[in-house]
Design an enzyme around this catalytic site. Structure first.
Site, PDB file in Angstrom:
ATOM      1  N   LYS A 109       0.825  -1.212   0.000  1.00 40.81           N
ATOM      2  CA  LYS A 109       0.000   0.000   0.000  1.00 40.81           C
ATOM      3  C   LYS A 109       0.860   1.263   0.000  1.00 40.81           C
ATOM      4  O   LYS A 109       0.438   2.304  -0.474  1.00 40.81           O
ATOM      5  CB  LYS A 109      -0.925   0.019   1.217  1.00 40.81           C
TER       6      LYS A 109
HETATM    7  C1  LIG Z   1      -4.080  -4.799   0.140  1.00 42.48           C
HETATM    8  C2  LIG Z   1      -3.239  -6.014   0.086  1.00 42.48           C
HETATM    9  C3  LIG Z   1      -3.478  -7.028  -0.852  1.00 42.48           C
HETATM   10  C4  LIG Z   1      -4.631  -6.963  -1.816  1.00 42.48           C
HETATM   11  O1  LIG Z   1      -4.471  -5.953  -2.772  1.00 42.48           O
HETATM   12  P1  LIG Z   1      -5.766  -5.391  -3.565  1.00 42.48           P
HETATM   13  O2  LIG Z   1      -5.259  -4.257  -4.342  1.00 42.48           O
HETATM   14  O3  LIG Z   1      -6.750  -5.001  -2.516  1.00 42.48           O
HETATM   15  O4  LIG Z   1      -6.244  -6.529  -4.393  1.00 42.48           O
HETATM   16  C5  LIG Z   1      -2.626  -8.116  -0.867  1.00 42.48           C
HETATM   17  N1  LIG Z   1      -1.622  -8.233   0.019  1.00 42.48           N
HETATM   18  C6  LIG Z   1      -1.373  -7.295   0.933  1.00 42.48           C
HETATM   19  C7  LIG Z   1      -0.263  -7.505   1.903  1.00 42.48           C
HETATM   20  C8  LIG Z   1      -2.163  -6.155   1.004  1.00 42.48           C
HETATM   21  O5  LIG Z   1      -1.899  -5.226   1.932  1.00 42.48           O
END
Ligand SMILES: *Cc1c(COP(=O)(O)O)cnc(C)c1O
Length: 491
Positions: A109
């Site tokens: 993120k």
């Molecule tokens: C948010 C997240 C995901 C999923 O990503 P999306 O964009 O919501 O599909 C996968 N792994 C981790 C560690 C995340 O923080």
């Protein structure tokens, strides 16, 4: 470049779409066309992350000047990342991992949320918005802290994060509730992530409430992946990874490369699809799910059905039954028909399901769904570690498993890259349960120390820094009381 809602014909510029987050009609913004990659593939290996970021984003965000965009990028991808490469590709045995967890909060993120606050504040100036922006965020664990880190202390903004009580890891919770900046608020909700997300969407769509706050000098925006300002920065690392793979000799410029993506809200993988539309030679996008395998079923049958049990897994950031960003793909797959898309989304809201046509299904052929059981995730963490001493977190392991399975099922010899979305230190307990032969310490920080002994990689600041930090956010609320909590904080 104009941005159009998936549920009506309204259009906005990039900076306006970033400020708004979600369209007034409840739809999500998408660019009306996808620009072509502004650089030949052979030149990619020589570019830094920041240079790649500028070239990928400039035609999407064309109402930002070159100077503004470069300034935002420079502020985002700096020493907050613990490696100059920003997103290194690591080869472990016969798999390649794109490590997207070197930012401030050690999850992928950070890739977008380091940039979004700068884009947003710049967009506000550009559009002469003199309100204080209130960022409302629902988190399944990782977005929350990444958004708090991105917006904490940013002038003219406040941020409120809702997370499911008991639905995130202890480290994830500690990361959030120890946040110090005075423009931040963290609230636990007695519900799951979908409840948090629906609650936030409801507040966004509450016109009377928005008006009331407008009079007090506030406007809402979103740091969730429904914001186009999250999605576009995520296209960058697909292009960057391609450049690294050419640079390290794994592929030739022009050769197809597949990507395997641990998926929850469908934002990450959708960015990969947009990279493909820009002209990056992406083959398949392998959509990896955990036991909440609603997307796997969808790609197989064309029926999206959220009417099923919600499972809490060791990959909590993927414990999602309503993948918001899928709406963007649905909209594209029905020939950018906002009426048809709205019908399907209304059906989802009312009955929890919808079915797409054969024609729409054909549009989805670039995607391939695979899901992993909890046992398979554990086994994958163990086998990667046993084979080469490399440690992956449970989210990445879902994808590493899917990557192997896809190769087996398709018989392909084409190369693929697994997107590694969190540092194993964020999920030490699950990782130790998979790789440690000895008994596991009870305390999270002792677990991190143990993992450090086994792996040898330094414990990141994101974990070290909360070892002794004070808990500053203690509010817990009912699902129905989320709006009151927002109103209370903004008093
Ligand atoms: C948010 C997240 C995901 C999923 O990503 P999306 O964009 O919501 O599909 C996968 N792994 C981790 C560690 C995340 O923080």
């Amino acid at each position: 470049m104009q941005y159009k809602s998936t549920r009506s014909s309204a259009t906005l510029t990039a900076s306006q779409a970033i400020i708004k987050g979600l369209a007034d009609d409840g739809g999500l913004f998408l660019p009306v066309s996808v620009p072509k990659l502004a650089i030949p593939l052979e030149k990619l290996p020589a570019l830094s992350y920041c240079e790649t970021a500028y070239l990928v984003m400039k035609d999407f965000l064309d109402d930002f000047t070159e100077e503004e965009l470069k300034d935002c990028i420079g502020k985002a991808y700096d020493e907050k990342f613990d490696t100059k490469e920003i997103a290194p590709v690591h080869q472990a045995n016969d798999q390649y991992f794109l490590e997207l967890y070197h930012g401030a909060t050690i999850a992928f993120k950070d890739m977008a949320l380091s940039l979004l606050p700068h884009l947003l504040t710049c967009a506000m100036k550009k559009n002469h918005v003199d309100k204080e922006v209130v960022i409302l965020t629902a988190t399944s664990g990782d977005t929350g802290k990444a958004a708090l880190a991105g917006f904490g202390g940013v002038k003219g903004t406040r941020i409120i994060v809702f997370y499911p009580k008991g639905g995130v890891s202890h480290i994830q919770e500690l990361q959030m509730v120890t946040t110090k900046e005075s423009n931040t608020k963290v609230i636990a909700v007695k519900g799951n992530f979908d409840d948090c997300q629906s609650g936030v969407k409801k507040i966004f769509n509450d016109e009377a409430f928005k008006k009331e706050l407008d009079e007090k000098g506030f406007c809402f925006s979103s740091a969730n992946s429904i914001n186009i300002g999250r999605l576009i920065p995520q296209i960058v690392y697909y292009v960057y990874a391609y450049g690294r793979m050419v640079g390290n000799g794994a592929i030739k410029a022009g050769e197809e490369l597949n990507f395997t993506v641990p998926t929850g809200n469908f934002g990450n993988i959708l960015a990969g699809f947009l990279a493909k539309k820009m002209g990056l030679p992406v083959g398949k996008l392998i959509c990896a799910s955990n036991e909440n395998n609603v997307l796997f079923d969808f790609f197989k049958t064309g029926v999206y059905d959220r009417n099923r049990n919600f499972v809490l897994t060791t990959s909590p950031s993927m414990d999602i039954l309503i993948s918001s960003n899928l709406e963007r793909l649905i909209y594209l797959s029905c020939g950018e028909d906002d009426v048809k898309n709205r019908e399907l989304m209304e059906s989802l809201a009312k009955t929890g399901k919808y079915e797409i046509t054969e024609e729409m299904k054909a549009y989805l052929r670039d995607f391939y769904g695979v899901w992993a059981t909890e046992e398979q995730v554990k086994e994958t963490i163990r086998s990667v570690y046993d084979a080469c001493g490399y440690v992956i977190d449970p989210h990445t392991a879902v994808a590493a498993f899917a990557d192997k399975k896809w190769k087996e099922e398709s018989g392909t010899v084409a190369k693929s890259v697994v997107l590694s979305t969190a540092s194993p230190y964020k999920f030490s307990e699950s990782v130790l349960k998979a790789i440690d032969k000895e008994s596991i310490p009870a305390d999270d920080f002792a677990m991190a120390d143990r993992l450090c002994e086994l792996w040898g990689e330094k414990i990141p600041n994101a974990v070290e820094g909360i070892r002794n930090a004070e808990i500053l956010h203690k509010d817990v609320c009912e699902i129905a009381a989320m709006k009151d909590a927002v109103a209370g904080y903004l008093q």
